[in-house]
Design an enzyme around this catalytic site. Structure first.
Site, mmCIF file in Angstrom:
data_model
loop_
_atom_site.group_PDB
_atom_site.id
_atom_site.type_symbol
_atom_site.label_atom_id
_atom_site.label_comp_id
_atom_site.label_asym_id
_atom_site.label_seq_id
_atom_site.Cartn_x
_atom_site.Cartn_y
_atom_site.Cartn_z
ATOM 1 N N ASN A 179 -1.631 12.196 -3.803
ATOM 2 C CA ASN A 179 -1.335 10.895 -3.215
ATOM 3 C C ASN A 179 0.093 10.873 -2.656
ATOM 4 O OD1 ASN A 179 -1.384 8.193 -2.551
ATOM 5 N ND2 ASN A 179 -1.193 7.464 -4.634
ATOM 6 N N CYS A 180 1.028 10.203 -3.320
ATOM 7 C CA CYS A 180 2.389 10.049 -2.818
ATOM 8 C C CYS A 180 3.362 10.915 -3.610
ATOM 9 C CB CYS A 180 2.810 8.581 -2.870
ATOM 10 S SG CYS A 180 2.495 7.776 -4.459
ATOM 11 N N MET A 389 7.940 6.053 -4.679
ATOM 12 C CA MET A 389 7.221 7.021 -3.838
ATOM 13 C C MET A 389 6.421 6.216 -2.814
ATOM 14 S SD MET A 389 5.707 9.711 -6.638
ATOM 15 C CE MET A 389 4.977 8.464 -7.687
ATOM 16 N N CYS A 391 5.757 2.935 -0.975
ATOM 17 C CA CYS A 391 6.185 1.531 -0.982
ATOM 18 C C CYS A 391 6.530 1.002 -2.351
ATOM 19 C CB CYS A 391 5.138 0.652 -0.293
ATOM 20 S SG CYS A 391 3.823 0.034 -1.328
ATOM 21 N N SER A 393 5.215 2.785 -5.721
ATOM 22 C CA SER A 393 4.787 3.635 -6.830
ATOM 23 C C SER A 393 5.995 4.329 -7.462
ATOM 24 C CB SER A 393 3.788 4.681 -6.328
ATOM 25 O OG SER A 393 3.389 5.531 -7.369
ATOM 26 N N ASN A 412 2.200 11.612 -7.386
ATOM 27 C CA ASN A 412 1.116 10.809 -7.963
ATOM 28 C C ASN A 412 -0.216 11.417 -7.536
ATOM 29 O OD1 ASN A 412 -0.972 8.374 -7.517
ATOM 30 N ND2 ASN A 412 0.421 7.824 -9.179
ATOM 31 N N TYR A 548 -0.210 0.182 -12.204
ATOM 32 C CA TYR A 548 0.256 0.102 -10.822
ATOM 33 C C TYR A 548 -0.136 -1.248 -10.239
ATOM 34 C CZ TYR A 548 0.742 2.174 -6.051
ATOM 35 O OH TYR A 548 1.103 2.488 -4.777
ATOM 36 N N GLU A 553 -3.455 -3.692 0.508
ATOM 37 C CA GLU A 553 -3.404 -4.061 1.918
ATOM 38 C C GLU A 553 -4.725 -4.662 2.404
ATOM 39 O OE1 GLU A 553 -3.127 -1.394 5.793
ATOM 40 O OE2 GLU A 553 -1.292 -1.375 4.628
ATOM 41 N N GLY A 687 3.791 -3.821 1.349
ATOM 42 C CA GLY A 687 4.925 -3.027 0.890
ATOM 43 C C GLY A 687 5.785 -2.580 2.050
#
Length: 721
Positions: A179-180, A389, A391, A393, A412, A548, A553, A687
């Site tokens: 992910n990020c 990480m 916006c 996380s 993540n 989290y 969005e 974010g």
């Protein structure tokens, strides 16, 4: 459990668990039978019918879903509800057909070709009109259908129903992507790296360093599906700007005799180099397109550097953002800027970097960014200081085998979000039933998250060389090495998301529960229970599970839309046509920033894996001290704070302020202009910032309502005093 009538009909022992079609075992839940009979118009007889079904499994410890299906039909027919039995069979058949459609690539591709808005506008920063985005949407559509088939069937169906949301289904689990992350720029720029066929050595100037950063960002963004961040970028780039300074100082000695003048010359040239390099980085990021067909979701964290070079980098970042992009000086959407406030460094007048804080305040009043991180609170909440990480996380504090704190180079592995309002609606105000359903959904989320981790472990370093072999993830692996070396021992995080605490509180305590302590404690206990589950899962698995506060969005729209189909329009819950993001205050109300933050500040303690607070302001250009007052007040109360203020600009008539929300979207309130070529309309999209004129948003209603919260100047001034 639901209290049922006719106790004399209770069996000796009801089934303890149900085995789903894919082998998943879950607790036997009587309330689901009640839903079935109520949906068939038999609510008054449902208790009797439920016991009739249960009695078909006398002393049977486990039962399969197919057996329950047959028992329901038999019970209906035994009680002469033949039409209802046929209706139940038909509904079940329709659900199976829908499952086949949702996992059929041809079906979803047809929806995409017809420009189904739930597909083409799912991401507010993807322009579905351009070819590379269309290519990504096409691949993602196929990936989603295949991914649903890959994961456990009960997880896939829970996602499709809207019980949970398996994030980024267009990329995972079809692909074992992460992910990020916080890119380890310091390691890569110091030791060099490789992209494609190019072996890149350590840069000898800040201009080259920022050029390399943009290439790294593009490559990382194409190798994962989440956002990426540069943590403490002012300090990371300092040694490369120092090389500029040393070069200019050496050059000056050939022409200038006075040592003081030599230093003055070298500093002046270096400051110009820094500004040019940071401006180039801003333009590079905004003109990049990753393989996903979008500008990389990038965040720059800065503000802690104290040398004259670090200070100059900080000031350049802010001055460039204030100046704007292009001939029309538009607000830059990326990178997201996150400025750190720290006591003794930049918080109060007299602190060595207080002047940079003043510049950050000015920038936020004109461009919304930077958001601010409160240094001490971030350490308290997450265990160490670092930028988010992407916006919102956050990694948790972590040390390597030598005891060194490590943040950059970590990542993540994915997010699954629980639909909390649905659980509240299903419980119909019964608190015991709420927790029963909650525990069931929590277990489904755990299964889904374990599957995310399992799938990511299938990757090999050669799949994403920039991440695994060339330093973006810190430790460099060799071809064929196990990627789990970078994930295990809680080095990586995996996240349990949640949405809609406001709506949950409304089900149990009414729509104005924000000042009701019992309601507040109840919603806080929900997040705490999520947190406690994550602690337990982490201990069991060796991966850091974290809570989290979902950057929902399109999810604010999706969950609400599905629940409206299931429950109808319910005042203050589904009739709004969106759900409130995570722990946030109801956006329809008009709290001062101080009221809003006081309400929200308790939740991140249990949701430290991802969180952000926003405050709504009127136009702040003429009153930056009001924003600074909020920042100062919030310093020891919240960790991460964003600014929402009207910064729209019409180049046709010159209007600056807030555009009007209309049926056809946002438009200039003075001349009605809504052409993206001649106006700049910027709204916060959960974010990041986004331009709703260029890229329509599924959740536009949420942004519209949020943008209407105005006229707080007098109340803010009163609270400041």
């Amino acid at each position: 459990m639901i209290e049922l009538k006719n106790d004399e009909k209770k069996v000796t022992k009801r089934p303890g668990s149900v085995i789903k079609r894919d082998g998943y075992r879950m607790p036997f839940a009587s309330y689901k039978l009640k839903y079935i009979f109520s949906a068939l118009g038999l609510e008054d007889q449902s208790d009797e019918l439920i016991w009739s079904v249960i009695n078909k499994f006398v002393d049977q410890d486990t039962v399969e879903t197919a057996e329950i299906y047959d028992a329901v039909i038999a019970t209906l027919k035994e009680n002469n509800f033949d039409d209802e039995a046929e209706s139940f069979i038909t509904k079940h058949k329709v659900k199976e057909e829908e499952w086949q459609k949702q996992t059929d690539p041809t079906e979803r591709l047809t929806r995409l070709q017809k420009k189904d808005p739930t597909l083409v506008h799912e991401n507010a920063n993807k322009d579905s009109n351009v070819f590379n985005t269309q290519r990504d949407l096409t691949a993602g559509t196929v990936g989603k259908t295949l991914g649903l088939r890959l994961m456990p069937e009960h997880v896939a169906k829970a996602h499709l129903r809207g019980d949970i949301h398996y994030h980024d289904l267009d990329y995972t689990p079809w692909s074992p992507m992460t992910n990020c992350c916080l890119i380890d720029f310091r390691e890569m720029l110091t030791n060099g790296f490789k992209i494609g066929n190019a072996e890149v050595e350590s840069p000898h100037s800040i201009q080259t360093a920022t050029a390399q950063m943009s290439q790294i960002i593009a490559n990382v963004a194409s190798s994962q599906y989440g956002g990426c961040s540069a943590d403490r970028v002012d300090e990371v780039l300092e040694p490369f700007a120092m090389r500029n300074y040393e070069k200019h100082l050496a050059e000056s000695r050939d022409y200038i005799e006075n040592p003081e003048k030599q230093v003055e010359f070298a500093k002046k040239r270096t400051k110009k180099d820094i500004y040019d390099a940071m401006q180039a980085l801003e333009y590079e990021i905004n003109t990049l397109f990753s393989s996903q067909g979008q500008t990389p979701f990038t965040t720059l964290g800065f503000g802690l550097g104290t040398s004259w070079i670090s200070r100059e980098i900080q000031k350049s970042i802010l001055r460039i953002r204030i100046a704007g992009l292009g001939r029309e000086k538009r607000t830059a959407i990326f990178p997201k800027l996150v400025f750190t406030l720290k006591k003794g460094l930049n918080l109060k007048p007299g602190d060595p970097n207080y002047d940079i804080k003043q510049l950050a305040v000015e920038c936020a009043t004109k461009r919304m960014y930077p958001d601010v991180l409160m240094y001490d609170k971030i350490v308290e909440l997450t265990g160490s200081f670092k930028a988010p990480m992407g916006c919102r996380s956050f990694l948790q504090g972590w040390k390597d085998d030598e005891g060194n704190e490590v943040n950059s180079g970590r990542m993540n592995l994915g997010v699954v979000t629980m639909n909390l309002p649905r659980i509240a609606l299903e419980s119909n105000g019964d608190m015991d039933l709420f927790w029963e359903i909650f525990d069931e959904r929590l277990d489904v989320c755990h299964t889904a998250l374990k599957f995310k981790v399992k799938r990511v472990l299938d990757a090999i370093p050669e799949n994403a060389p920039i991440l695994y072999q060339y330093g973006a993830f810190g430790k460099r692996l060799k071809p064929g090495e196990d990627v789990n070396e970078l994930f295990k021992n809680e080095r990586a995080t995996v996240s349990l998301g949640y949405i809609g605490l406001y709506e949950v509180g409304t089900v149990f305590y009414g729509p104005n529960w924000e000042h009701n302590k019992e309601a507040h404690d109840f919603t806080l206990s929900i997040v705490k229970k999520l947190h406690d589950a994550c602690v337990e899962w982490s201990a069991q698995s060796g991966y850091h599970y974290s809570v989290y506060s979902t950057p929902s969005e399109s999810l604010t729209d999706r969950f609400c839309r599905l629940d409206t189909e299931k429950f109808g329009k319910i005042k203050d819950i589904t009739d709004k046509e969106y759900y409130t993001n995570s722990f946030h205050y109801d956006v329809r109300k008009h709290p001062t920033p101080f009221e809003k933050l006081s309400f929200e500040m308790d939740y991140p303690k249990y949701a430290s894996g991802g969180f952000i607070h926003y405050c709504e302001y009127p136009n702040l250009r003429q009153n930056p001290k009001a924003l600074e007052a909020v920042w100062d007040w919030a310093y020891d109360k919240v960790g991460y704070l964003g600014t929402n203020t009207p910064i729209d600009h019409c180049y046709k008539c010159g209007f600056q302020g807030e555009f009007k929300a209309t049926e056809r979207g946002f438009e200039c309130p003075t001349c009605g202009n809504h052409d993206p070529k001649t106006c700049d309309c910027v709204k916060r999209t959960c974010g990041y910032l986004g331009n709703p004129l260029q890229r329509p948003m599924v959740h536009g209603r949420h942004v519209e309502i949020s943008s209407r919260v105005k006229n707080m100047t007098e109340r803010m001034a009163e609270d400041v005093e």
